[in-house]
Scaffold this motif. Structure first.
Motif, PDB file in Angstrom:
ATOM      1  N   ALA A 195      47.256  -9.697  75.821  1.00 38.40           N
ATOM      2  CA  ALA A 195      47.459  -8.393  76.453  1.00 38.40           C
ATOM      3  C   ALA A 195      48.907  -8.232  76.907  1.00 38.40           C
ATOM      4  O   ALA A 195      49.516  -7.168  76.735  1.00 38.40           O
ATOM      5  CB  ALA A 195      46.498  -8.235  77.632  1.00 38.40           C
ATOM      6  N   PHE A 196      49.452  -9.289  77.497  1.00 36.44           N
ATOM      7  CA  PHE A 196      50.848  -9.246  77.950  1.00 36.44           C
ATOM      8  C   PHE A 196      51.785  -9.092  76.756  1.00 36.44           C
ATOM      9  O   PHE A 196      52.748  -8.321  76.798  1.00 36.44           O
ATOM     10  CB  PHE A 196      51.179 -10.523  78.725  1.00 36.44           C
ATOM     11  N   SER A 197      51.512  -9.825  75.676  1.00 32.79           N
ATOM     12  CA  SER A 197      52.352  -9.772  74.489  1.00 32.79           C
ATOM     13  C   SER A 197      52.336  -8.379  73.864  1.00 32.79           C
ATOM     14  O   SER A 197      53.383  -7.845  73.487  1.00 32.79           O
ATOM     15  CB  SER A 197      51.876 -10.812  73.469  1.00 32.79           C
ATOM     16  N   THR A 198      51.157  -7.792  73.756  1.00 31.94           N
ATOM     17  CA  THR A 198      51.033  -6.451  73.166  1.00 31.94           C
ATOM     18  C   THR A 198      51.783  -5.415  73.997  1.00 31.94           C
ATOM     19  O   THR A 198      52.486  -4.544  73.455  1.00 31.94           O
ATOM     20  CB  THR A 198      49.552  -6.053  73.053  1.00 31.94           C
ATOM     21  N   LYS A 199      51.662  -5.528  75.310  1.00 31.07           N
ATOM     22  CA  LYS A 199      52.341  -4.583  76.199  1.00 31.07           C
ATOM     23  C   LYS A 199      53.849  -4.734  76.103  1.00 31.07           C
ATOM     24  O   LYS A 199      54.593  -3.738  76.073  1.00 31.07           O
ATOM     25  CB  LYS A 199      51.867  -4.789  77.637  1.00 31.07           C
ATOM     26  N   LEU A 200      54.336  -5.978  76.037  1.00 30.24           N
ATOM     27  CA  LEU A 200      55.772  -6.214  75.921  1.00 30.24           C
ATOM     28  C   LEU A 200      56.290  -5.736  74.572  1.00 30.24           C
ATOM     29  O   LEU A 200      57.375  -5.142  74.483  1.00 30.24           O
ATOM     30  CB  LEU A 200      56.066  -7.703  76.112  1.00 30.24           C
ATOM     31  N   PHE A 201      55.537  -5.977  73.514  1.00 30.85           N
ATOM     32  CA  PHE A 201      55.904  -5.532  72.167  1.00 30.85           C
ATOM     33  C   PHE A 201      56.091  -4.019  72.137  1.00 30.85           C
ATOM     34  O   PHE A 201      57.079  -3.506  71.601  1.00 30.85           O
ATOM     35  CB  PHE A 201      54.812  -5.957  71.173  1.00 30.85           C
ATOM     36  N   ASN A 202      55.129  -3.298  72.728  1.00 27.71           N
ATOM     37  CA  ASN A 202      55.196  -1.836  72.743  1.00 27.71           C
ATOM     38  C   ASN A 202      56.296  -1.338  73.670  1.00 27.71           C
ATOM     39  O   ASN A 202      56.947  -0.324  73.386  1.00 27.71           O
ATOM     40  CB  ASN A 202      53.844  -1.257  73.168  1.00 27.71           C
ATOM     41  N   SER A 203      56.514  -2.043  74.779  1.00 26.50           N
ATOM     42  CA  SER A 203      57.546  -1.635  75.724  1.00 26.50           C
ATOM     43  C   SER A 203      58.933  -1.710  75.093  1.00 26.50           C
ATOM     44  O   SER A 203      59.784  -0.844  75.344  1.00 26.50           O
ATOM     45  CB  SER A 203      57.486  -2.526  76.974  1.00 26.50           C
ATOM     46  N   TRP A 204      59.168  -2.727  74.279  1.00 29.53           N
ATOM     47  CA  TRP A 204      60.457  -2.882  73.620  1.00 29.53           C
ATOM     48  C   TRP A 204      60.539  -2.110  72.307  1.00 29.53           C
ATOM     49  O   TRP A 204      61.605  -2.077  71.679  1.00 29.53           O
ATOM     50  CB  TRP A 204      60.734  -4.362  73.359  1.00 29.53           C
ATOM     51  N   ASN A 205      59.416  -1.529  71.888  1.00 29.32           N
ATOM     52  CA  ASN A 205      59.385  -0.729  70.666  1.00 29.32           C
ATOM     53  C   ASN A 205      59.965  -1.505  69.481  1.00 29.32           C
ATOM     54  O   ASN A 205      60.876  -1.053  68.789  1.00 29.32           O
ATOM     55  CB  ASN A 205      60.167   0.584  70.876  1.00 29.32           C
ATOM     56  N   LEU A 206      59.403  -2.689  69.261  1.00 32.83           N
ATOM     57  CA  LEU A 206      59.915  -3.546  68.194  1.00 32.83           C
ATOM     58  C   LEU A 206      59.678  -2.979  66.799  1.00 32.83           C
ATOM     59  O   LEU A 206      60.352  -3.375  65.847  1.00 32.83           O
ATOM     60  CB  LEU A 206      59.293  -4.942  68.317  1.00 32.83           C
ATOM     61  N   GLY A 207      58.694  -2.104  66.664  1.00 34.23           N
ATOM     62  CA  GLY A 207      58.536  -1.396  65.403  1.00 34.23           C
ATOM     63  C   GLY A 207      57.727  -2.125  64.356  1.00 34.23           C
ATOM     64  O   GLY A 207      57.229  -3.232  64.566  1.00 34.23           O
ATOM     65  N   LYS A 208      57.654  -1.503  63.188  1.00 36.75           N
ATOM     66  CA  LYS A 208      56.775  -2.012  62.142  1.00 36.75           C
ATOM     67  C   LYS A 208      57.261  -3.325  61.535  1.00 36.75           C
ATOM     68  O   LYS A 208      56.483  -4.084  60.979  1.00 36.75           O
ATOM     69  CB  LYS A 208      56.600  -0.961  61.050  1.00 36.75           C
ATOM     70  N   LYS A 209      58.575  -3.619  61.627  1.00 30.98           N
ATOM     71  CA  LYS A 209      59.104  -4.862  61.043  1.00 30.98           C
ATOM     72  C   LYS A 209      59.476  -5.879  62.124  1.00 30.98           C
ATOM     73  O   LYS A 209      60.219  -6.814  61.874  1.00 30.98           O
ATOM     74  CB  LYS A 209      60.329  -4.564  60.179  1.00 30.98           C
ATOM     75  N   GLY A 210      58.931  -5.668  63.334  1.00 33.55           N
ATOM     76  CA  GLY A 210      59.236  -6.563  64.428  1.00 33.55           C
ATOM     77  C   GLY A 210      58.145  -7.589  64.683  1.00 33.55           C
ATOM     78  O   GLY A 210      56.967  -7.364  64.392  1.00 33.55           O
ATOM     79  N   ILE A 211      58.543  -8.730  65.245  1.00 35.47           N
ATOM     80  CA  ILE A 211      57.608  -9.803  65.607  1.00 35.47           C
ATOM     81  C   ILE A 211      57.986 -10.307  67.000  1.00 35.47           C
ATOM     82  O   ILE A 211      59.162 -10.580  67.263  1.00 35.47           O
ATOM     83  CB  ILE A 211      57.659 -10.971  64.609  1.00 35.47           C
ATOM     84  N   LEU A 212      56.989 -10.424  67.866  1.00 34.33           N
ATOM     85  CA  LEU A 212      57.215 -10.996  69.195  1.00 34.33           C
ATOM     86  C   LEU A 212      56.558 -12.369  69.255  1.00 34.33           C
ATOM     87  O   LEU A 212      55.358 -12.508  69.054  1.00 34.33           O
ATOM     88  CB  LEU A 212      56.635 -10.083  70.280  1.00 34.33           C
ATOM     89  N   PHE A 213      57.369 -13.370  69.537  1.00 36.47           N
ATOM     90  CA  PHE A 213      56.926 -14.763  69.619  1.00 36.47           C
ATOM     91  C   PHE A 213      56.939 -15.128  71.105  1.00 36.47           C
ATOM     92  O   PHE A 213      57.977 -15.483  71.657  1.00 36.47           O
ATOM     93  CB  PHE A 213      57.884 -15.639  68.809  1.00 36.47           C
ATOM     94  N   LEU A 214      55.782 -15.036  71.759  1.00 28.67           N
ATOM     95  CA  LEU A 214      55.690 -15.208  73.212  1.00 28.67           C
ATOM     96  C   LEU A 214      55.045 -16.547  73.559  1.00 28.67           C
ATOM     97  O   LEU A 214      53.972 -16.878  73.061  1.00 28.67           O
ATOM     98  CB  LEU A 214      54.875 -14.069  73.823  1.00 28.67           C
ATOM     99  N   VAL A 215      55.709 -17.299  74.447  1.00 34.61           N
ATOM    100  CA  VAL A 215      55.215 -18.610  74.873  1.00 34.61           C
ATOM    101  C   VAL A 215      54.988 -18.592  76.382  1.00 34.61           C
ATOM    102  O   VAL A 215      55.865 -18.184  77.146  1.00 34.61           O
ATOM    103  CB  VAL A 215      56.212 -19.732  74.526  1.00 34.61           C
ATOM    104  N   SER A 216      53.806 -19.031  76.817  1.00 35.56           N
ATOM    105  CA  SER A 216      53.496 -19.202  78.231  1.00 35.56           C
ATOM    106  C   SER A 216      53.492 -20.691  78.542  1.00 35.56           C
ATOM    107  O   SER A 216      52.652 -21.433  78.034  1.00 35.56           O
ATOM    108  CB  SER A 216      52.138 -18.580  78.574  1.00 35.56           C
ATOM    109  N   LYS A 217      54.435 -21.124  79.391  1.00 34.90           N
ATOM    110  CA  LYS A 217      54.583 -22.546  79.671  1.00 34.90           C
ATOM    111  C   LYS A 217      53.364 -23.114  80.384  1.00 34.90           C
ATOM    112  O   LYS A 217      52.880 -24.203  80.042  1.00 34.90           O
ATOM    113  CB  LYS A 217      55.833 -22.776  80.523  1.00 34.90           C
ATOM    114  N   SER A 218      52.850 -22.405  81.390  1.00 30.54           N
ATOM    115  CA  SER A 218      51.734 -22.928  82.173  1.00 30.54           C
ATOM    116  C   SER A 218      50.472 -23.074  81.330  1.00 30.54           C
ATOM    117  O   SER A 218      49.671 -23.983  81.542  1.00 30.54           O
ATOM    118  CB  SER A 218      51.461 -22.021  83.376  1.00 30.54           C
ATOM    119  N   ASP A 219      50.314 -22.172  80.357  1.00 32.96           N
ATOM    120  CA  ASP A 219      49.130 -22.217  79.491  1.00 32.96           C
ATOM    121  C   ASP A 219      49.326 -23.106  78.271  1.00 32.96           C
ATOM    122  O   ASP A 219      48.356 -23.420  77.577  1.00 32.96           O
ATOM    123  CB  ASP A 219      48.771 -20.800  79.012  1.00 32.96           C
ATOM    124  N   ARG A 220      50.584 -23.472  77.991  1.00 32.20           N
ATOM    125  CA  ARG A 220      50.922 -24.210  76.757  1.00 32.20           C
ATOM    126  C   ARG A 220      50.371 -23.471  75.536  1.00 32.20           C
ATOM    127  O   ARG A 220      49.802 -24.063  74.623  1.00 32.20           O
ATOM    128  CB  ARG A 220      50.367 -25.639  76.802  1.00 32.20           C
TER     129      ARG A 220
END
Length: 236
Positions: free
Chosen positions: A93-118
């Protein structure tokens, strides 16, 4: 006599307050998508390391590979690490919201890592889905990234994940690793400075021996003058 019960009552409430902090600690800082700096806006790069798990060398490698991939295929990968994603209901949910907030677009990829969750979440634009379907994304996470995370090696896990994603998108990893981000990159400036210093050393190695040689010729010609001439002139 009235002060004794008052003091005892106040002490009782102080103890109760202390126990309340122990049993019910104040909530930790809640991270929102607005708190995450966009690396493209911050410095023209692709990595935001809020969890402080990446060395400068690893960040440079990631920026180089992603910039190279962008030049080859047009895809954009943004790597973000965070300590945690609370109070978001899930990492996805956090990744999707951040992806849309930055408007990465159709050719964008967000690689999100949560340290506490590994854990890692890879969110792709709809233009990437044909090249990198969900099944392949899941395979990269399970085979390339999670085993490294379980050993506490976030850097190798992220590097392995980005390499695998780049290959799936048609990038030449061998070429990507050699490409620099731009001429203003500190790593590239250091490399260029090294080349300049090497050039100076080569020139010095070629010029100085000749200088010493001709200087020694001048010293030898002066020493060849007979010492008697000076004494004879003085005798006259």
């Amino acid at each position: 006599m009235l002060c004794v019960p008052f003091t005892a009552k106040r002490a009782f409430w102080v103890v109760c307050l202390c126990f309340s902090f122990i049993l019910f600690p104040l909530p930790s800082y809640a991270l929102t998508v607005q708190d995450v700096p966009n690396p493209q806006e911050e410095y023209g790069g692709w990595v935001t390391d809020m969890a402080n798990i990446l060395s400068p060398n690893t960040e440079t490698k990631l920026n180089q590979m992603i910039t190279g991939l962008n030049r080859q295929t047009g895809e954009e990968i943004v790597v973000v690490t965070v300590p945690e994603t609370t109070p978001a209901p899930s990492l996805k949910a956090f990744s999707t919201k951040l992806f849309n907030s930055w408007n990465l677009g159709k050719k964008g990829i967000l690689f999100l890592v949560s340290k506490s969750d590994r854990r890692v979440e890879i969110t792709t634009g709809y233009g990437i889905e044909s090249l990198l379907p969900n099944g392949q994304v899941s395979g990269i996470i399970q085979k390339e990234i999670i085993p490294q995370f379980r050993q506490g090696d976030f850097e190798e896990g992220i590097l392995a994940g980005i390499k695998s994603v780049a290959i799936k998108l048609g990038g030449d990893v061998a070429v990507l690793q050699d490409l620099a981000v731009d001429s203003n990159n500190p790593a590239n400036s250091n490399q260029q400075s090294g080349y300049v210093a090497l050039g100076i050393l080569v020139i010095a190695a070629l010029v100085l021996p000749s200088f010493w040689y001709f200087s020694s010729l001048g010293r030898r010609s002066d020493s060849d003058i007979p010492s008697e001439l000076g004494s004879e002139t003085g005798a006259d």
